[in-house]
Motif scaffolding. Structure first.
Motif, PDB file in Angstrom:
ATOM      1  N   VAL A  78     -62.897 -26.205  72.798  1.00 22.68           N
ATOM      2  CA  VAL A  78     -62.049 -25.515  73.773  1.00 22.68           C
ATOM      3  C   VAL A  78     -62.922 -24.964  74.898  1.00 22.68           C
ATOM      4  O   VAL A  78     -64.045 -24.523  74.657  1.00 22.68           O
TER       5      VAL A  78
ATOM      6  N   PHE B 212     -62.511 -22.220  77.969  1.00 24.64           N
ATOM      7  CA  PHE B 212     -61.567 -21.211  78.469  1.00 24.64           C
ATOM      8  C   PHE B 212     -62.286 -20.142  79.297  1.00 24.64           C
ATOM      9  O   PHE B 212     -63.459 -19.859  79.059  1.00 24.64           O
TER      10      PHE B 212
ATOM     11  N   ASN C 264     -57.726 -14.726  77.394  1.00 25.17           N
ATOM     12  CA  ASN C 264     -58.451 -16.002  77.349  1.00 25.17           C
ATOM     13  C   ASN C 264     -57.465 -17.106  77.693  1.00 25.17           C
ATOM     14  O   ASN C 264     -56.365 -17.142  77.132  1.00 25.17           O
ATOM     15  N   ASN C 265     -57.871 -18.002  78.597  1.00 26.92           N
ATOM     16  CA  ASN C 265     -56.950 -19.069  78.989  1.00 26.92           C
ATOM     17  C   ASN C 265     -57.732 -20.363  79.242  1.00 26.92           C
ATOM     18  O   ASN C 265     -58.753 -20.336  79.939  1.00 26.92           O
ATOM     19  N   SER C 266     -57.223 -21.465  78.703  1.00 26.93           N
ATOM     20  CA  SER C 266     -57.924 -22.741  78.840  1.00 26.93           C
ATOM     21  C   SER C 266     -58.135 -23.113  80.295  1.00 26.93           C
ATOM     22  O   SER C 266     -57.293 -22.831  81.160  1.00 26.93           O
ATOM     23  N   THR C 267     -59.266 -23.753  80.569  1.00 24.02           N
ATOM     24  CA  THR C 267     -59.565 -24.237  81.903  1.00 24.02           C
ATOM     25  C   THR C 267     -60.331 -25.545  81.747  1.00 24.02           C
ATOM     26  O   THR C 267     -60.564 -25.999  80.627  1.00 24.02           O
ATOM     27  N   GLU C 268     -60.698 -26.171  82.895  1.00 19.65           N
ATOM     28  CA  GLU C 268     -61.411 -27.444  82.826  1.00 19.65           C
ATOM     29  C   GLU C 268     -62.857 -27.252  83.217  1.00 19.65           C
ATOM     30  O   GLU C 268     -63.197 -26.311  83.933  1.00 19.65           O
TER      31      GLU C 268
ATOM     32  N   ALA D 213     -62.561 -33.150  78.625  1.00 18.13           N
ATOM     33  CA  ALA D 213     -61.844 -33.145  77.340  1.00 18.13           C
ATOM     34  C   ALA D 213     -61.966 -34.496  76.642  1.00 18.13           C
ATOM     35  O   ALA D 213     -61.974 -35.541  77.298  1.00 18.13           O
TER      36      ALA D 213
ATOM     37  N   ARG E 281     -59.891 -31.742  72.347  1.00 22.09           N
ATOM     38  CA  ARG E 281     -59.809 -30.479  73.095  1.00 22.09           C
ATOM     39  C   ARG E 281     -58.509 -29.750  72.764  1.00 22.09           C
ATOM     40  O   ARG E 281     -57.427 -30.361  72.824  1.00 22.09           O
TER      41      ARG E 281
ATOM     42  N   TYR F 296     -55.924 -26.389  73.637  1.00 22.13           N
ATOM     43  CA  TYR F 296     -55.550 -25.601  74.818  1.00 22.13           C
ATOM     44  C   TYR F 296     -54.934 -24.299  74.333  1.00 22.13           C
ATOM     45  O   TYR F 296     -54.058 -24.318  73.463  1.00 22.13           O
TER      46      TYR F 296
ATOM     47  N   THR G 134     -53.801 -19.965  75.171  1.00 21.81           N
ATOM     48  CA  THR G 134     -53.637 -18.746  75.956  1.00 21.81           C
ATOM     49  C   THR G 134     -53.578 -17.611  74.943  1.00 21.81           C
ATOM     50  O   THR G 134     -52.753 -17.644  74.024  1.00 21.81           O
TER      51      THR G 134
ATOM     52  N   VAL H 288     -51.605 -21.787  70.815  1.00 25.24           N
ATOM     53  CA  VAL H 288     -52.654 -22.813  70.735  1.00 25.24           C
ATOM     54  C   VAL H 288     -51.995 -24.180  70.620  1.00 25.24           C
ATOM     55  O   VAL H 288     -51.190 -24.407  69.720  1.00 25.24           O
TER      56      VAL H 288
END
Ligand code: 18C
Length: 258
Positions: free
Chosen positions: A138, A140, A163-167, A173, A180, A182, A184, A217
């Motif tokens: 992950v 984030f 916490n928040n998923s990002t690239e 990924a 991967r 994802y 929040t 999740v």
């Protein structure tokens, strides 16, 4: 910044962090405000379908069964009240990478990909594999913020970590062995002070922390629903009990950080 009329009280404080210069900032600020608003709602206020699936003393955990494209993405909402610690302390231990291996039992490896500011970082984490599923990773961003106390303006501030998923272009990924995920996640903490009646100074016996932990999740790839729900049921209570016990233990001989 929120535009305020004279006399209006901001819902969240104006962003004073140097992170405001960063391209991720508009997303960080928007998601933090949205997550905090939702975390503040009681279980009865945030829709139907919430089922209590774990309870231990003051700790209560609810989930709502949800699937997207056949994948379990059950939202989780947990509330807990822990004596002897403050919201600022809880958020420090949750946010600061130097403590993460101490309490995060599903973690295999953590890297800080970017330190945007003291209160905003980007992480890459790999987690332990659950046989027979593929290992998960992950990426984030994580942001810690002080919030004004809405109910009692003289009372201690509230604190949050979102916490928040990002690239990450360097860590795309599903490029290696990991799938991967994802996520929040919002940890919202409110300190309560119960002053001693005899006028003696406030000690850890006089403080407690109301913790709300919300998480969604997406497992990122197919995983058997029954196994996933069994993992949730085992791992979330384990996390919240272990993490809060860790904060109590780390802070017990330290001055109180309000
Ligand atoms: O919020 C928490 N931790 C933060 C700091 O690390 C951060 C990270 C969260 C990552 C959560 C996802 C972890 C996936 C782990 C895979 C399962 C490993 C189990 C190992 C058992 C030996 O926000 C606290 C997080 C508390 C974690 C609870 C578990 C959540 C399970 C999510 C399942 C995800 C899909 C796994 C696919 C497996 C399929 C059977």
């Amino acid at each position: 910044r929120d535009k305020l009329k004279t006399g209006q009280i901001p819902v969240t404080p104006p962003p004073t962090s140097p992170a405001v210069q960063h391209p991720l900032w508009p997303e960080v600020d928007r998601v933090v405000k949205q997550q905090v608003t939702m975390a503040k709602m009681g279980i009865g206020e945030c829709g139907t379908g919430w089922q209590l699936f774990a309870e231990d003393g003051e700790m209560k955990m609810y989930r709502r069964e949800e699937e997207v494209d056949g994948m379990v993405v059950d939202p989780l909402k947990a509330v807990h009240v822990v004596k002897g610690i403050t919201g600022h302390e809880v958020c420090n231990y949750f946010f600061n990478p130097k403590y993460r291996y101490d309490w995060e039992t599903t973690l295999e490896h953590m890297t800080v990909l970017e330190t945007i500011s003291d209160d905003t970082m980007v992480f890459l984490q790999t987690h332990k594999r659950i046989w027979p599923a593929s290992q998960r990773d992950v990426v984030f961003w994580s942001h810690m913020r002080k919030l004004p106390n809405g109910q009692d303006r003289d009372g201690p501030d509230m604190w949050t970590v979102v916490n928040n998923s990002t690239e990450s272009s360097e860590h795309p990924a599903n490029a290696g062995k990991c799938v991967r995920i994802y996520l929040t996640v919002c940890l919202l903490c409110q300190t309560r002070v119960h002053p001693p009646k005899d006028g003696t100074p406030i000690s850890r016996d006089n403080v407690s922390c109301k913790i709300t932990y919300c998480s969604v999740v997406n497992p990122g790839g197919w995983a058997p629903a029954s196994v996933l729900r069994a993992v949730y049921k085992r791992e979330y209570p384990k996390f919240l009990k272990r993490f809060t016990a860790y904060v109590v233990n780390q802070t017990k001989n330290q001055p109180i950080l309000f």
